[in-house]
Design a protein around this motif. Structure first.
Motif, PDB file in Angstrom:
ATOM      1  N   MET A   1       0.832  -1.197   0.000  1.00 54.71           N
ATOM      2  CA  MET A   1       0.000   0.000   0.000  1.00 54.71           C
ATOM      3  C   MET A   1       0.872   1.254   0.000  1.00 54.71           C
ATOM      4  N   LYS A   2       0.502   2.219  -0.816  1.00 55.60           N
ATOM      5  CA  LYS A   2       1.268   3.467  -0.893  1.00 55.60           C
ATOM      6  C   LYS A   2       1.160   4.267   0.413  1.00 55.60           C
ATOM      7  N   TRP A   3       2.225   4.982   0.716  1.00 57.03           N
ATOM      8  CA  TRP A   3       2.141   5.983   1.787  1.00 57.03           C
ATOM      9  C   TRP A   3       2.616   7.310   1.221  1.00 57.03           C
ATOM     10  N   PHE A   4       2.056   8.404   1.719  1.00 54.94           N
ATOM     11  CA  PHE A   4       2.219   9.713   1.092  1.00 54.94           C
ATOM     12  C   PHE A   4       2.887  10.704   2.042  1.00 54.94           C
ATOM     13  N   ILE A   5       3.827  11.450   1.484  1.00 54.98           N
ATOM     14  CA  ILE A   5       4.501  12.498   2.262  1.00 54.98           C
ATOM     15  C   ILE A   5       4.459  13.779   1.441  1.00 54.98           C
ATOM     16  N   THR A   6       3.976  14.855   2.051  1.00 53.42           N
ATOM     17  CA  THR A   6       3.868  16.095   1.295  1.00 53.42           C
ATOM     18  C   THR A   6       4.524  17.284   1.987  1.00 53.42           C
ATOM     19  N   ASP A   7       5.151  18.097   1.174  1.00 52.90           N
ATOM     20  CA  ASP A   7       5.583  19.422   1.592  1.00 52.90           C
ATOM     21  C   ASP A   7       4.324  20.272   1.785  1.00 52.90           C
ATOM     22  N   ILE A 206      12.858  10.609   5.662  1.00 50.73           N
ATOM     23  CA  ILE A 206      11.973   9.570   5.108  1.00 50.73           C
ATOM     24  C   ILE A 206      12.604   8.187   5.270  1.00 50.73           C
ATOM     25  N   GLN A 207      13.928   8.112   5.067  1.00 45.08           N
ATOM     26  CA  GLN A 207      14.617   6.833   5.264  1.00 45.08           C
ATOM     27  C   GLN A 207      14.495   6.364   6.714  1.00 45.08           C
ATOM     28  N   LYS A 208      14.656   7.294   7.653  1.00 43.04           N
ATOM     29  CA  LYS A 208      14.512   6.959   9.091  1.00 43.04           C
ATOM     30  C   LYS A 208      13.103   6.448   9.364  1.00 43.04           C
ATOM     31  N   ILE A 215       8.384  -0.123   6.657  1.00 39.03           N
ATOM     32  CA  ILE A 215       7.604  -0.135   5.407  1.00 39.03           C
ATOM     33  C   ILE A 215       8.529   0.258   4.252  1.00 39.03           C
ATOM     34  N   PRO A 216       8.307  -0.348   3.087  1.00 42.33           N
ATOM     35  CA  PRO A 216       9.230  -0.113   1.962  1.00 42.33           C
ATOM     36  C   PRO A 216       9.200   1.340   1.487  1.00 42.33           C
ATOM     37  N   ILE A 217      10.380   1.902   1.327  1.00 44.94           N
ATOM     38  CA  ILE A 217      10.489   3.280   0.843  1.00 44.94           C
ATOM     39  C   ILE A 217      10.048   3.360  -0.626  1.00 44.94           C
ATOM     40  N   GLU A 218      10.094   2.222  -1.315  1.00 48.25           N
ATOM     41  CA  GLU A 218       9.656   2.182  -2.723  1.00 48.25           C
ATOM     42  C   GLU A 218       8.167   2.485  -2.849  1.00 48.25           C
ATOM     43  N   GLU A 219       7.425   2.266  -1.771  1.00 47.81           N
ATOM     44  CA  GLU A 219       5.972   2.511  -1.811  1.00 47.81           C
ATOM     45  C   GLU A 219       5.622   3.933  -1.375  1.00 47.81           C
ATOM     46  N   CYS A 220       6.657   4.735  -1.143  1.00 41.62           N
ATOM     47  CA  CYS A 220       6.447   6.107  -0.686  1.00 41.62           C
ATOM     48  C   CYS A 220       6.288   7.045  -1.883  1.00 41.62           C
ATOM     49  N   VAL A 221       5.210   7.826  -1.865  1.00 40.88           N
ATOM     50  CA  VAL A 221       4.983   8.859  -2.883  1.00 40.88           C
ATOM     51  C   VAL A 221       5.190  10.208  -2.212  1.00 40.88           C
ATOM     52  N   VAL A 222       6.068  11.044  -2.772  1.00 39.28           N
ATOM     53  CA  VAL A 222       6.338  12.343  -2.148  1.00 39.28           C
ATOM     54  C   VAL A 222       5.923  13.493  -3.061  1.00 39.28           C
ATOM     55  N   ASP A 234      14.786  12.123  -4.356  1.00 37.03           N
ATOM     56  CA  ASP A 234      15.841  11.142  -4.647  1.00 37.03           C
ATOM     57  C   ASP A 234      15.588   9.775  -4.013  1.00 37.03           C
ATOM     58  N   VAL A 235      15.020   9.751  -2.794  1.00 39.78           N
ATOM     59  CA  VAL A 235      14.919   8.474  -2.069  1.00 39.78           C
ATOM     60  C   VAL A 235      13.577   7.780  -2.224  1.00 39.78           C
ATOM     61  N   ALA A 236      12.517   8.535  -2.529  1.00 38.94           N
ATOM     62  CA  ALA A 236      11.177   7.943  -2.553  1.00 38.94           C
ATOM     63  C   ALA A 236      10.963   7.092  -3.800  1.00 38.94           C
ATOM     64  N   GLY A 237       9.963   6.221  -3.728  1.00 39.71           N
ATOM     65  CA  GLY A 237       9.632   5.389  -4.877  1.00 39.71           C
ATOM     66  C   GLY A 237       9.077   6.200  -6.038  1.00 39.71           C
ATOM     67  N   TRP A 238       8.353   7.280  -5.732  1.00 41.35           N
ATOM     68  CA  TRP A 238       7.738   8.099  -6.783  1.00 41.35           C
ATOM     69  C   TRP A 238       7.703   9.549  -6.308  1.00 41.35           C
ATOM     70  N   SER A 239       8.140  10.456  -7.168  1.00 40.19           N
ATOM     71  CA  SER A 239       8.188  11.875  -6.778  1.00 40.19           C
ATOM     72  C   SER A 239       7.275  12.698  -7.677  1.00 40.19           C
ATOM     73  N   VAL A 240       6.529  13.612  -7.056  1.00 39.57           N
ATOM     74  CA  VAL A 240       5.503  14.386  -7.751  1.00 39.57           C
ATOM     75  C   VAL A 240       5.639  15.852  -7.358  1.00 39.57           C
ATOM     76  N   CYS A 241       5.482  16.757  -8.330  1.00 44.92           N
ATOM     77  CA  CYS A 241       5.463  18.178  -7.985  1.00 44.92           C
ATOM     78  C   CYS A 241       4.298  18.867  -8.691  1.00 44.92           C
ATOM     79  N   PRO A 242       3.777  19.946  -8.098  1.00 40.36           N
ATOM     80  CA  PRO A 242       2.739  20.713  -8.776  1.00 40.36           C
ATOM     81  C   PRO A 242       3.353  21.552  -9.896  1.00 40.36           C
ATOM     82  N   ASN A 243       2.516  21.960 -10.860  1.00 35.21           N
ATOM     83  CA  ASN A 243       3.079  22.668 -12.016  1.00 35.21           C
ATOM     84  C   ASN A 243       3.470  24.115 -11.742  1.00 35.21           C
TER      85      ASN A 243
END
Length: 277
Positions: A1-7, A206-208, A215-222, A234-243
């Motif tokens: 299952m994905k886990w989400f981290i946001t600025d 995030i690594q800590k 939980i796998p860092i590969e499943e982390c969406v930032v 750099d470390v997350a499985g998937w990185s997203v930014c707003p336009n």
């Protein structure tokens, strides 16, 4: 299952520092499913309490650009890396030598934001928070002898934040500090420059966290929009930014979504939640 981290600023919040009207509903549902929605911010966690509680969050906050991970519900500190008070004093003395009133200087600790005068940014914060309940307001400590007061209160300091329109001046100052102390520095917003103990950034945090929760860092969406988010891209499985992010940031990410003013982060998370119903 994905886990989400946001600025927060420029990413999860719109330009008026508001959250999406449906944000609480989406976050609570996501948490109920066993997923995680975590804030990673350059701000101290004590300055985002109103967001945290109003959104129904119950997990940790990565704050001060990664030098502190604390659960605001339980008070548990998962990770912290602090300056020695002598290091804070050295930086403050170097700042005083600059003798430049246009630069604001703040020290972030576990309990307060310290400043030697009511800075423009603190005054703005006071205005924004004036109608909030006392316990959700950002605790500020304004005293001309901030080092003396930090010592007296036996505080540990996780970050120093300086605000300056003149970026060259602040970067030059940081380089001087880096010659004498083990520090890391980054712009967390246009005129906000952060100095942390060496090795602190959102990516290491995030690594800590992945280790802490196993939980796998590969499943982390930032999600992020600025240079202090680079390490988590750099470390997350998937990185997203707003336009609304600069082209340089967009080039770092796996995916570019809509604008922060359209609350694109919560829309993205909601679409994911709909899929796991």
């Amino acid at each position: 299952m994905k886990w989400f981290i946001t600025d927060m600023d420029g990413t999860f919040l719109n330009d008026k520092k508001e959250v999406a009207p449906n944000a609480r509903d989406v976050i609570v549902k996501l948490q109920d499913k066993g997923s995680k929605f975590i804030i990673a911010t350059g701000r101290p966690d004590i300055a985002i309490k109103h967001y945290y509680y109003n959104l129904g969050m119950n997990d940790v906050v990565i704050s001060n650009n990664g030098s502190l991970i604390r659960n605001l519900t339980t008070g548990e500190i998962v990770y912290q890396k602090s300056f020695k008070i002598e290091e804070v004093e050295t930086i403050f003395n170097m700042f005083k030598e600059l003798n430049d009133d246009s630069i604001e200087f703040h020290v972030y600790t576990l309990n307060y934001i310290y400043c030697d005068r009511l800075s423009f940014s603190m005054a703005r914060m006071k205005r924004i928070e004036k109608d909030m309940p006392e316990e959700l307001k950002t605790p500020m400590y304004i005293h001309e002898d901030i080092i003396g007061e930090i010592k007296k209160n036996n505080e540990s300091c996780q970050k120093i934040m300086m605000i300056a329109k003149d970026h060259d001046k602040i970067e030059k100052f940081y380089k001087e500090v880096a010659k004498v102390l083990p520090v890391d520095g980054t712009f967390s917003a246009t005129d906000f420059f952060d100095i942390m103990p060496k090795g602190c950034n959102k990516g290491t945090a995030i690594q800590k966290l992945a280790e802490h929760y196993n939980i796998p860092i590969e499943e982390c969406v930032v999600f992020g929009d600025n240079f202090n988010d680079k390490e988590m891209f750099d470390v997350a499985g998937w990185s997203v930014c707003p336009n609304n992010s600069s082209q340089a940031i967009q080039d770092m990410c796996d995916e570019v979504i809509g604008n922060n003013n359209d609350f694109s982060v919560i829309e993205y998370v909601e679409k994911y939640y709909e899929k796991i119903k």
